[in-house]
Design a protein around this motif. Sequence first.
Motif: not given
Length: 213
Positions: A67-91
């Motif tokens: 919400w506060r940093l729209p300029a780094v949207t893709n970086l934040l979404l990539s971080t989300l994808v990486i985090s969710m990947s680790f979570f799903f795989l770890g689970k």
Amino acid sequence: MAPLRAQQLSLTESQWRRTVLLALPLAALAFILGMLLDGPSGQSTPFDQLMYPAMTVGILLLEVLLWRLPAVTNLLLSTLVISMSFFFLGKLIYILDLMPGTFSVQAEMTETLFWVPVLYVLSFFVPDMRLARPIAALFFSSVLLVSVLYVLQHGMNRPFAGVVFALAELNLANLTLLSLANTFLSFKDRLVRSEAQAETLQQLAYSDLLIRN
């Protein structure tokens, strides 16, 4: 023409950003419901007790940053994808190899793995997610490897047949999603190139007309 395409791309990214801003609270709500209902369901594992609060905080933090940093949207979404990947795989690794035998593997799989398609949507449908796409492919390969190792270890014996069936369905669904996402991405890239060529030809034709006049 190039500034127009850049403006259109910026508009598309802005629309995706708004969509994700609306969707992230739903993901956080899912983890909050997990914290509230996992115990009464009798399926609360140490992994869930640790990761559900952590993922809730992480998703809400990403929501604020997005919400506060729209300029780094893709970086934040990539971080989300990486985090969710680790979570799903770890689970998945936890419930297959580390979880106490008193819990149901199949029940645990239904708690969070329904959200896996979101990972592919974010990776392949959101523009310019070049970092997330190989991560999604690596996630698919890792899930497949973990599943194959489980089958090799336990075979098709009756106590494990239900889990093997669930793993087969999970991997087939992942393969279908990955294939469709790749096909969509290829089609979109061809469409973008065709539009760029058409704009170039139109510009050349217009320039040639001006020269002749």
